[in-house]
Design a protein around this motif. Structure first.
Motif, PDB file in Angstrom:
ATOM      1  N   LEU A 179       0.822  -1.194   0.000  1.00 46.95           N
ATOM      2  CA  LEU A 179       0.000   0.000   0.000  1.00 46.95           C
ATOM      3  C   LEU A 179       0.866   1.257   0.000  1.00 46.95           C
ATOM      4  O   LEU A 179       1.783   1.378   0.818  1.00 46.95           O
ATOM      5  N   TYR A 180       0.572   2.188  -0.899  1.00 53.36           N
ATOM      6  CA  TYR A 180       1.345   3.423  -1.001  1.00 53.36           C
ATOM      7  C   TYR A 180       0.844   4.483  -0.027  1.00 53.36           C
ATOM      8  O   TYR A 180       1.510   5.495   0.206  1.00 53.36           O
ATOM      9  N   THR A 181      -0.329   4.275   0.550  1.00 55.07           N
ATOM     10  CA  THR A 181      -0.905   5.183   1.530  1.00 55.07           C
ATOM     11  C   THR A 181      -1.949   4.421   2.330  1.00 55.07           C
ATOM     12  O   THR A 181      -2.272   3.277   1.997  1.00 55.07           O
ATOM     13  N   LEU A 184       1.618  -1.684   4.124  1.00 55.04           N
ATOM     14  CA  LEU A 184       1.169  -3.053   4.374  1.00 55.04           C
ATOM     15  C   LEU A 184       1.306  -3.855   3.084  1.00 55.04           C
ATOM     16  O   LEU A 184       0.922  -3.394   2.011  1.00 55.04           O
ATOM     17  N   TYR A 185       1.848  -5.055   3.191  1.00 52.93           N
ATOM     18  CA  TYR A 185       2.023  -5.921   2.020  1.00 52.93           C
ATOM     19  C   TYR A 185       0.869  -6.918   1.977  1.00 52.93           C
ATOM     20  O   TYR A 185       0.611  -7.622   2.953  1.00 52.93           O
ATOM     21  N   VAL A 186       0.180  -6.985   0.844  1.00 53.49           N
ATOM     22  CA  VAL A 186      -0.965  -7.883   0.699  1.00 53.49           C
ATOM     23  C   VAL A 186      -0.899  -8.606  -0.639  1.00 53.49           C
ATOM     24  O   VAL A 186      -0.163  -8.208  -1.551  1.00 53.49           O
ATOM     25  N   LYS A 187      -1.692  -9.650  -0.746  1.00 56.18           N
ATOM     26  CA  LYS A 187      -1.870 -10.356  -2.014  1.00 56.18           C
ATOM     27  C   LYS A 187      -3.192  -9.903  -2.620  1.00 56.18           C
ATOM     28  O   LYS A 187      -4.219  -9.870  -1.947  1.00 56.18           O
ATOM     29  N   ILE A 188      -3.153  -9.578  -3.896  1.00 55.96           N
ATOM     30  CA  ILE A 188      -4.331  -9.086  -4.617  1.00 55.96           C
ATOM     31  C   ILE A 188      -4.770 -10.157  -5.621  1.00 55.96           C
ATOM     32  O   ILE A 188      -4.010 -10.497  -6.532  1.00 55.96           O
ATOM     33  N   PRO A 189      -5.977 -10.715  -5.473  1.00 56.43           N
ATOM     34  CA  PRO A 189      -6.441 -11.700  -6.453  1.00 56.43           C
ATOM     35  C   PRO A 189      -6.988 -11.024  -7.705  1.00 56.43           C
ATOM     36  O   PRO A 189      -7.790 -10.092  -7.619  1.00 56.43           O
ATOM     37  N   PRO A 215      -8.151  -7.425  11.044  1.00 54.85           N
ATOM     38  CA  PRO A 215      -7.602  -6.461  10.080  1.00 54.85           C
ATOM     39  C   PRO A 215      -6.468  -5.663  10.710  1.00 54.85           C
ATOM     40  O   PRO A 215      -6.637  -5.118  11.805  1.00 54.85           O
ATOM     41  N   PRO A 216      -5.315  -5.605  10.092  1.00 64.29           N
ATOM     42  CA  PRO A 216      -4.166  -4.897  10.696  1.00 64.29           C
ATOM     43  C   PRO A 216      -4.386  -3.393  10.766  1.00 64.29           C
ATOM     44  O   PRO A 216      -5.021  -2.801   9.892  1.00 64.29           O
ATOM     45  N   THR A 217      -3.856  -2.812  11.827  1.00 68.46           N
ATOM     46  CA  THR A 217      -3.924  -1.361  11.992  1.00 68.46           C
ATOM     47  C   THR A 217      -2.542  -0.719  11.920  1.00 68.46           C
ATOM     48  O   THR A 217      -2.419   0.473  11.683  1.00 68.46           O
ATOM     49  N   VAL A 218      -1.515  -1.531  12.148  1.00 70.98           N
ATOM     50  CA  VAL A 218      -0.139  -1.064  12.028  1.00 70.98           C
ATOM     51  C   VAL A 218       0.640  -2.083  11.225  1.00 70.98           C
ATOM     52  O   VAL A 218       0.227  -3.243  11.098  1.00 70.98           O
ATOM     53  N   VAL A 219       1.766  -1.654  10.686  1.00 75.93           N
ATOM     54  CA  VAL A 219       2.595  -2.551   9.885  1.00 75.93           C
ATOM     55  C   VAL A 219       3.682  -3.135  10.768  1.00 75.93           C
ATOM     56  O   VAL A 219       4.513  -2.421  11.310  1.00 75.93           O
ATOM     57  N   SER A 220       3.654  -4.446  10.914  1.00 75.98           N
ATOM     58  CA  SER A 220       4.701  -5.154  11.647  1.00 75.98           C
ATOM     59  C   SER A 220       5.622  -5.814  10.639  1.00 75.98           C
ATOM     60  O   SER A 220       5.290  -5.905   9.451  1.00 75.98           O
ATOM     61  N   PRO A 221       6.800  -6.298  11.065  1.00 81.46           N
ATOM     62  CA  PRO A 221       7.701  -6.973  10.112  1.00 81.46           C
ATOM     63  C   PRO A 221       7.045  -8.143   9.403  1.00 81.46           C
ATOM     64  O   PRO A 221       7.395  -8.465   8.267  1.00 81.46           O
ATOM     65  N   GLU A 222       6.081  -8.794  10.054  1.00 84.74           N
ATOM     66  CA  GLU A 222       5.429  -9.946   9.429  1.00 84.74           C
ATOM     67  C   GLU A 222       4.410  -9.513   8.387  1.00 84.74           C
ATOM     68  O   GLU A 222       4.148 -10.220   7.423  1.00 84.74           O
ATOM     69  N   LEU A 223       3.792  -8.332   8.578  1.00 82.59           N
ATOM     70  CA  LEU A 223       2.717  -7.904   7.699  1.00 82.59           C
ATOM     71  C   LEU A 223       3.180  -6.938   6.620  1.00 82.59           C
ATOM     72  O   LEU A 223       2.618  -6.888   5.545  1.00 82.59           O
ATOM     73  N   GLY A 224       4.207  -6.151   6.910  1.00 83.78           N
ATOM     74  CA  GLY A 224       4.684  -5.188   5.932  1.00 83.78           C
ATOM     75  C   GLY A 224       5.752  -5.783   5.052  1.00 83.78           C
ATOM     76  O   GLY A 224       6.073  -6.965   5.124  1.00 83.78           O
ATOM     77  N   PHE A 225       6.316  -4.933   4.204  1.00 86.31           N
ATOM     78  CA  PHE A 225       7.397  -5.406   3.351  1.00 86.31           C
ATOM     79  C   PHE A 225       8.665  -5.530   4.172  1.00 86.31           C
ATOM     80  O   PHE A 225       9.122  -4.570   4.760  1.00 86.31           O
ATOM     81  N   ALA A 226       9.188  -6.727   4.237  1.00 87.88           N
ATOM     82  CA  ALA A 226      10.445  -6.961   4.940  1.00 87.88           C
ATOM     83  C   ALA A 226      11.449  -7.485   3.937  1.00 87.88           C
ATOM     84  O   ALA A 226      11.112  -8.277   3.063  1.00 87.88           O
ATOM     85  N   PRO A 227      12.701  -7.045   4.029  1.00 89.60           N
ATOM     86  CA  PRO A 227      13.711  -7.536   3.084  1.00 89.60           C
ATOM     87  C   PRO A 227      13.794  -9.057   3.104  1.00 89.60           C
ATOM     88  O   PRO A 227      13.830  -9.663   4.172  1.00 89.60           O
TER      89      PRO A 227
END
Length: 412
Positions: free
Chosen positions: A41-43, A84-89, A330-342
């Motif tokens: 998500l960009y915003t 937040l990193y998600v999968k989009i079908p 539903p996530p409210t903050v980005v954690s390493p598991e939910l956001g983009f992590a290297p």
């Protein structure tokens, strides 16, 4: 003279710059499949806004990411955090001989540019040139507010298989911190498999490359006349079907398990005929010969009717409760598991460094856009897949080298 040599060296540097590439699957049929996009998500966006950005069902978006749809009365209004990193079908179609997702449209806003839409809004899943071409927008042209732009997005089907096993393919945009080993580990596949699928000659990947990543899945065997024929669900996620009445997941042993969805909707009967079992119910009865197992399964959605199938079998041991993927609020903050992590390097994974992986299958080297091994799906072996390089860049490089040699010969 020194100035001429400098200009030529700069020209060589420009023409040899590696450009990002995307895996392309040639096709010649009207068949479609469900494919996934890896998106950050960009915003901050509401669930409904994110779904609208890609023109998809918000409940399918929640389901594929195993997000609890009953966590609030209006979960589609929940605000998802930026990054937040998600999968989009998306539905992957065959358009002009190439697999693409073409159902996404974007309405321009003030100050929008094609590069901003491509790189920021859609996270590099599409290029500004691709948007320009498909919408016949002139080079350098100003975008009017409210323009309806088609947004072609990358996707692959490969007959829904990987190494002859069910799979759903994810289009993954490579970041500068990524390694091939890290991407493979993140999605429970192998470096060799990712290289084979993408026709990579080596493990080098560049920021902005779009890789097709196979995700293990459970495939359905619904009849062709069912509206959800071909349903395939990747491990760890759910799919909503039958008019939001049924949810299916992939359980251990690669078994498709379907049950009534948790949404409050009006649905047709989900009781198996000839029994008091409802969809998803399983009864077991131990006997001296083994375990008698009776289950009420899902057989597809036909003309607004939920098809149920009653099956009985004698098994050596009684099965335990169905193990479905856990749901998260539903996530409210980005954690390493939910956001983009290297994606971790092979050393962080405790494995061998890239380039010396034993038993790796190394397809032919590609320097441009790569065609996967076969339109019929990766088989895990190297094929004679052809690759496309940029002919203009190749020609420019050759001309630069010729000029360089001509200039230097008098000084040798």
């Amino acid at each position: 003279m020194l100035h001429q040599i400098t200009v030529i060296l700069i020209l060589i540097t420009i023409t040899t710059t590696v450009t990002s590439k995307s895996t392309i699957e040639p096709c010649s049929t009207t068949d479609t499949c469900t494919s996934l996009l890896g998106y950050t998500l960009y915003t901050d966006l509401k669930v409904s806004e994110l779904a609208s950005l890609f023109q998809i069902d918000p409940y399918n978006l929640l389901a594929i990411n195993s997000i609890d749809m009953t966590s609030s009365p209006d979960v589609t209004s929940h605000i998802l955090p930026s990054q937040l990193y998600v999968k989009i079908p998306v539905i992957c179609s065959c358009v002009d001989g190439i697999r693409k997702a073409v159902n996404t449209h974007y309405k321009t806003r003030p100050s929008d540019t094609l590069s901003g839409i491509a790189d920021s809004v859609y996270g590099g899943l599409v290029s500004s040139d691709q948007i320009r071409e498909v919408n016949d927008v002139e080079e350098g042209g100003v975008l009017d507010v409210g323009m309806d732009l088609k947004v072609p997005l990358p996707c692959t089907c490969f007959n829904g298989t990987d190494n002859n096993l069910p799979a759903v393919y994810l289009s993954y945009v490579v970041r500068d911190v990524d390694t091939l080993a890290g991407i493979a580990a993140r999605y429970n596949t192998t470096v060799t498999d990712v290289m084979t699928v993408n026709s990579l000659g080596n493990a080098a990947i560049e920021d902005g490359d779009i890789l097709a990543v196979p995700l293990s899945a459970c495939a359905s065997n619904f009849p062709k006349y069912a509206s959800d024929n071909g349903l395939s669900v990747p491990n760890g996620g759910y799919a909503i079907t039958a008019g939001h009445c049924v949810e299916c997941s992939c359980t251990p042993g690669s078994r498709l398990y379907c049950q009534p969805a948790s949404l409050s909707v009006s649905c047709s009967s989900m009781q198996c005929k000839g029994s008091n079992l409802m969809l998803g119910n399983v009864t077991v009865q131990q006997s001296s010969a083994g375990c008698n197992v009776t289950s009420c399964g899902y057989g597809g959605f036909v003309n607004g009717t939920i098809i149920t199938t009653l099956s009985s079998s004698l098994q050596p041991r009684c099965p335990g409760p169905q193990q479905v993927p856990p749901l998260t609020p539903p996530p409210t903050v980005v954690s390493p598991e939910l956001g983009f992590a290297p994606a971790p390097s092979p050393f962080q994974l405790g494995g061998a460094p890239i380039g010396g992986l034993p038993g790796s299958v190394v397809p032919s080297t590609s320097s441009g856009i790569a065609f996967p091994p076969s339109a019929n799906g990766p088989s895990g072996s190297v094929s004679g897949a052809c690759t496309l390089a940029n002919p203009l860049s190749t020609f420019s490089l050759a001309m630069a080298l010729v000029l360089f040699v001509k200039v230097m010969i008098p000084f040798l």
